[in-house]
Design a protein around this motif. Structure first.
Motif, PDB file in Angstrom:
ATOM      1  N   THR A 195      -5.644  15.592  -1.540  1.00 31.75           N
ATOM      2  CA  THR A 195      -5.601  14.195  -1.980  1.00 31.75           C
ATOM      3  C   THR A 195      -4.196  13.757  -2.389  1.00 31.75           C
ATOM      4  O   THR A 195      -3.990  12.603  -2.767  1.00 31.75           O
ATOM      5  N   ALA A 196      -3.213  14.670  -2.365  1.00 32.28           N
ATOM      6  CA  ALA A 196      -1.856  14.335  -2.811  1.00 32.28           C
ATOM      7  C   ALA A 196      -0.985  13.994  -1.610  1.00 32.28           C
ATOM      8  O   ALA A 196      -1.053  14.662  -0.571  1.00 32.28           O
ATOM      9  N   PHE A 197      -0.142  12.970  -1.772  1.00 29.86           N
ATOM     10  CA  PHE A 197       0.739  12.525  -0.694  1.00 29.86           C
ATOM     11  C   PHE A 197       2.160  12.337  -1.209  1.00 29.86           C
ATOM     12  O   PHE A 197       2.384  11.994  -2.375  1.00 29.86           O
ATOM     13  N   SER A 198       3.135  12.547  -0.313  1.00 24.79           N
ATOM     14  CA  SER A 198       4.542  12.245  -0.614  1.00 24.79           C
ATOM     15  C   SER A 198       5.142  11.552   0.616  1.00 24.79           C
ATOM     16  O   SER A 198       4.584  11.614   1.719  1.00 24.79           O
ATOM     17  N   LEU A 199       6.286  10.916   0.434  1.00 25.13           N
ATOM     18  CA  LEU A 199       6.906  10.171   1.528  1.00 25.13           C
ATOM     19  C   LEU A 199       7.697  11.080   2.458  1.00 25.13           C
ATOM     20  O   LEU A 199       8.376  12.009   2.006  1.00 25.13           O
ATOM     21  N   THR A 200       7.614  10.793   3.732  1.00 22.99           N
ATOM     22  CA  THR A 200       8.512  11.427   4.700  1.00 22.99           C
ATOM     23  C   THR A 200       9.867  10.711   4.615  1.00 22.99           C
ATOM     24  O   THR A 200       9.980   9.651   3.976  1.00 22.99           O
ATOM     25  N   PRO A 201      10.934  11.251   5.246  1.00 19.57           N
ATOM     26  CA  PRO A 201      12.209  10.513   5.277  1.00 19.57           C
ATOM     27  C   PRO A 201      12.049   9.097   5.821  1.00 19.57           C
ATOM     28  O   PRO A 201      12.663   8.148   5.306  1.00 19.57           O
ATOM     29  N   ALA A 202      11.234   8.926   6.854  1.00 19.77           N
ATOM     30  CA  ALA A 202      10.991   7.588   7.389  1.00 19.77           C
ATOM     31  C   ALA A 202      10.266   6.724   6.360  1.00 19.77           C
ATOM     32  O   ALA A 202      10.564   5.530   6.201  1.00 19.77           O
ATOM     33  N   ALA A 261       0.844  -1.204   0.000  1.00 16.46           N
ATOM     34  CA  ALA A 261       0.000   0.000   0.000  1.00 16.46           C
ATOM     35  C   ALA A 261       0.873   1.245   0.000  1.00 16.46           C
ATOM     36  O   ALA A 261       0.616   2.207  -0.740  1.00 16.46           O
ATOM     37  N   LEU A 262       1.937   1.248   0.808  1.00 18.75           N
ATOM     38  CA  LEU A 262       2.847   2.390   0.848  1.00 18.75           C
ATOM     39  C   LEU A 262       3.526   2.588  -0.506  1.00 18.75           C
ATOM     40  O   LEU A 262       3.638   3.721  -1.007  1.00 18.75           O
ATOM     41  N   ALA A 263       3.980   1.503  -1.132  1.00 12.57           N
ATOM     42  CA  ALA A 263       4.645   1.600  -2.431  1.00 12.57           C
ATOM     43  C   ALA A 263       3.693   2.147  -3.492  1.00 12.57           C
ATOM     44  O   ALA A 263       4.086   2.954  -4.346  1.00 12.57           O
ATOM     45  N   ALA A 264       2.435   1.710  -3.451  1.00 13.39           N
ATOM     46  CA  ALA A 264       1.445   2.181  -4.427  1.00 13.39           C
ATOM     47  C   ALA A 264       1.166   3.668  -4.258  1.00 13.39           C
ATOM     48  O   ALA A 264       1.057   4.414  -5.244  1.00 13.39           O
ATOM     49  N   VAL A 265       1.056   4.148  -3.002  1.00 13.37           N
ATOM     50  CA  VAL A 265       0.833   5.580  -2.763  1.00 13.37           C
ATOM     51  C   VAL A 265       2.052   6.378  -3.224  1.00 13.37           C
ATOM     52  O   VAL A 265       1.915   7.449  -3.843  1.00 13.37           O
ATOM     53  N   ALA A 266       3.260   5.852  -2.950  1.00 10.89           N
ATOM     54  CA  ALA A 266       4.478   6.547  -3.370  1.00 10.89           C
ATOM     55  C   ALA A 266       4.547   6.662  -4.888  1.00 10.89           C
ATOM     56  O   ALA A 266       4.989   7.680  -5.430  1.00 10.89           O
ATOM     57  N   GLU A 267       4.095   5.640  -5.584  1.00 11.93           N
ATOM     58  CA  GLU A 267       4.149   5.637  -7.049  1.00 11.93           C
ATOM     59  C   GLU A 267       3.057   6.506  -7.653  1.00 11.93           C
ATOM     60  O   GLU A 267       3.320   7.287  -8.586  1.00 11.93           O
ATOM     61  N   PHE A 294       5.882   1.597  12.974  1.00 10.38           N
ATOM     62  CA  PHE A 294       7.143   2.339  13.114  1.00 10.38           C
ATOM     63  C   PHE A 294       7.030   3.531  14.072  1.00 10.38           C
ATOM     64  O   PHE A 294       8.040   4.187  14.357  1.00 10.38           O
ATOM     65  N   ALA A 295       5.808   3.823  14.520  1.00 13.25           N
ATOM     66  CA  ALA A 295       5.568   4.932  15.454  1.00 13.25           C
ATOM     67  C   ALA A 295       6.051   6.263  14.895  1.00 13.25           C
ATOM     68  O   ALA A 295       6.514   7.138  15.626  1.00 13.25           O
ATOM     69  N   LEU A 296       5.929   6.421  13.567  1.00  8.30           N
ATOM     70  CA  LEU A 296       6.310   7.659  12.879  1.00  8.30           C
ATOM     71  C   LEU A 296       5.402   7.853  11.676  1.00  8.30           C
ATOM     72  O   LEU A 296       4.949   6.870  11.067  1.00  8.30           O
ATOM     73  N   PRO A 297       5.126   9.114  11.278  1.00  7.10           N
ATOM     74  CA  PRO A 297       4.381   9.335  10.028  1.00  7.10           C
ATOM     75  C   PRO A 297       5.240   8.958   8.828  1.00  7.10           C
ATOM     76  O   PRO A 297       6.445   9.242   8.790  1.00  7.10           O
ATOM     77  N   LEU A 298       4.645   8.300   7.864  1.00  5.04           N
ATOM     78  CA  LEU A 298       5.374   7.857   6.673  1.00  5.04           C
ATOM     79  C   LEU A 298       4.978   8.643   5.429  1.00  5.04           C
ATOM     80  O   LEU A 298       5.674   8.585   4.410  1.00  5.04           O
ATOM     81  N   LEU A 299       3.851   9.396   5.516  1.00  3.03           N
ATOM     82  CA  LEU A 299       3.379  10.176   4.380  1.00  3.03           C
ATOM     83  C   LEU A 299       3.171  11.631   4.786  1.00  3.03           C
ATOM     84  O   LEU A 299       2.726  11.930   5.901  1.00  3.03           O
ATOM     85  N   ASN A 300       3.506  12.525   3.839  1.00  2.00           N
ATOM     86  CA  ASN A 300       3.180  13.959   3.971  1.00  2.00           C
ATOM     87  C   ASN A 300       1.994  14.259   3.080  1.00  2.00           C
ATOM     88  O   ASN A 300       1.964  13.818   1.921  1.00  2.00           O
ATOM     89  N   VAL A 309      11.383   3.092   4.691  1.00  2.00           N
ATOM     90  CA  VAL A 309      10.536   1.898   4.693  1.00  2.00           C
ATOM     91  C   VAL A 309      10.283   1.426   3.265  1.00  2.00           C
ATOM     92  O   VAL A 309      10.291   0.220   2.985  1.00  2.00           O
ATOM     93  N   LEU A 310      10.093   2.360   2.324  1.00  7.25           N
ATOM     94  CA  LEU A 310       9.876   1.988   0.929  1.00  7.25           C
ATOM     95  C   LEU A 310      11.096   1.269   0.362  1.00  7.25           C
ATOM     96  O   LEU A 310      10.967   0.275  -0.361  1.00  7.25           O
TER      97      LEU A 310
END
Length: 316
Positions: free
Chosen positions: A61-68, A14-20, A49-55, A72-73
């Motif tokens: 409706t738009a998202f990008s990855l945080t450093p964390a 799911a994370l990889a799909a949102v990143a793409e 991971f107890a951290l946000p992974l998306l900005n 993970v990606l």
């Protein structure tokens, strides 16, 4: 605190799909889930991971990855590669294209076994062949205990029950040093039985065949016999003049070729038996062993020493 025990592949995908794709809706379309399901997978992953992974971007409706999220990606991509490799390896094993097979060979077969293994490596490069050379009694025990997958021997055992395939001729004869009184002529049975015989231990296939031959020749006459523990010791003893020996001709090819030994002419010799490839009937062969069995049978004994005189060989 990171809770890796709660991590799932669905979350990582799911994370990889949102990143793409950049949005939950587009990610849901890519992997066949609903946007709420994607949201839940990401939420659960962030709890791991107890951290946000998306900005969230300027558009709601738009998202990008945080450093964390990027870390993970990257790990998720590595996991995908490893799983793809594992999938290929599992398929290769299930189809018999890879794996390890233990091949047992009786000690007399040590003279051709290395060439056979080399041929098998050429034909089945992804299958590792573990060669196990032991005496007949030990190979039979290995078959009973399923220590070997396949075995090559001169006479299939009665116990355990095995399936067998003939691989090629296995001739046996008498050998002596070149200056022996019986060399170069037909040896009468009486003179032959008066000789000292050098032989393997009781229980070996060669010893059994020799005993049967001499019993037929001398009607049970007792012979002078010296027992030795290996074919190599017997050959050296014959060369030294301690007696004559009944051996598999495959074990003395070099000595006959270079004139260290000669083959004696005697009634009923040479005796031709066969090499057999066997496996226990109560053990189902794994795909790699089945493929190796097919390869060995397909070689049609081409790795066996050629005992025919040079003049009798057909030109190739």
């Amino acid at each position: 605190m990171i809770r890796l025990d709660a991590l799932t592949l669905k979350q990582l995908r799911a994370l990889a799909a949102v990143a793409e794709r950049g949005s939950l809706t587009a990610a849901a379309e890519k992997i066949g889930l609903t946007p709420p399901a994607i949201h839940n997978q990401i939420k659960n992953l962030e709890e791991v991971f107890a951290l946000p992974l998306l900005n969230r971007g300027p558009e709601s409706t738009a998202f990008s990855l945080t450093p964390a999220g990027e870390a993970v990606l990257e790990a998720a991509q590595r996991i995908d590669v490893i799983l793809s490799q594992a999938s290929y390896q599992v398929m290769a094993v299930s189809e018999g294209r890879s794996g390890q097979v233990t091949l047992g060979v009786v000690s007399t077969g040590r003279y051709f076994a290395p060439l056979l293994v080399r041929r098998l490596q050429e034909l089945c490069p992804e299958i590792r062949v573990a060669l196990r050379v032991r005496n007949r009694e030990q190979i039979v025990e290995d078959l009973q205990r399923h220590v070997v997958d396949l075995a090559i021997m001169g006479r299939p055992p009665r116990v355990p029950e095995v399936a067998s395939v003939a691989l090629g001729p296995h001739p046996h004869g008498l050998v002596a040093r070149p200056d022996h009184p019986l060399a170069g002529r037909e040896a009468p049975a009486s003179e032959l039985l008066a000789q000292t015989f050098l032989a393997r231990e009781e229980g070996s296939g060669t010893r059994l065949l020799m005993s049967r031959y001499l019993d037929r020749l001398g009607d049970g006459q007792v012979i002078d016999l010296i027992e030795m523990d290996s074919n190599e010791t017997i050959k050296q003893a014959v060369i030294a003049g301690l007696g004559i020996a009944f051996l598999s001709l495959h074990t003395v090819m070099d000595e006959l070729r270079f004139g260290q030994l000669v083959q004696l002419s005697a009634p009923g010799l040479p005796i031709e038996r066969h090499w057999f490839l066997v496996h226990p009937v109560d053990a189902r062969l794994r795909p790699a062993a089945l493929r190796l069995q097919e390869a060995i049978v397909g070689l049609k004994g081409s790795y066996l020493p050629n005992t025919r005189p040079a003049a009798a060989q057909t030109p190739t």
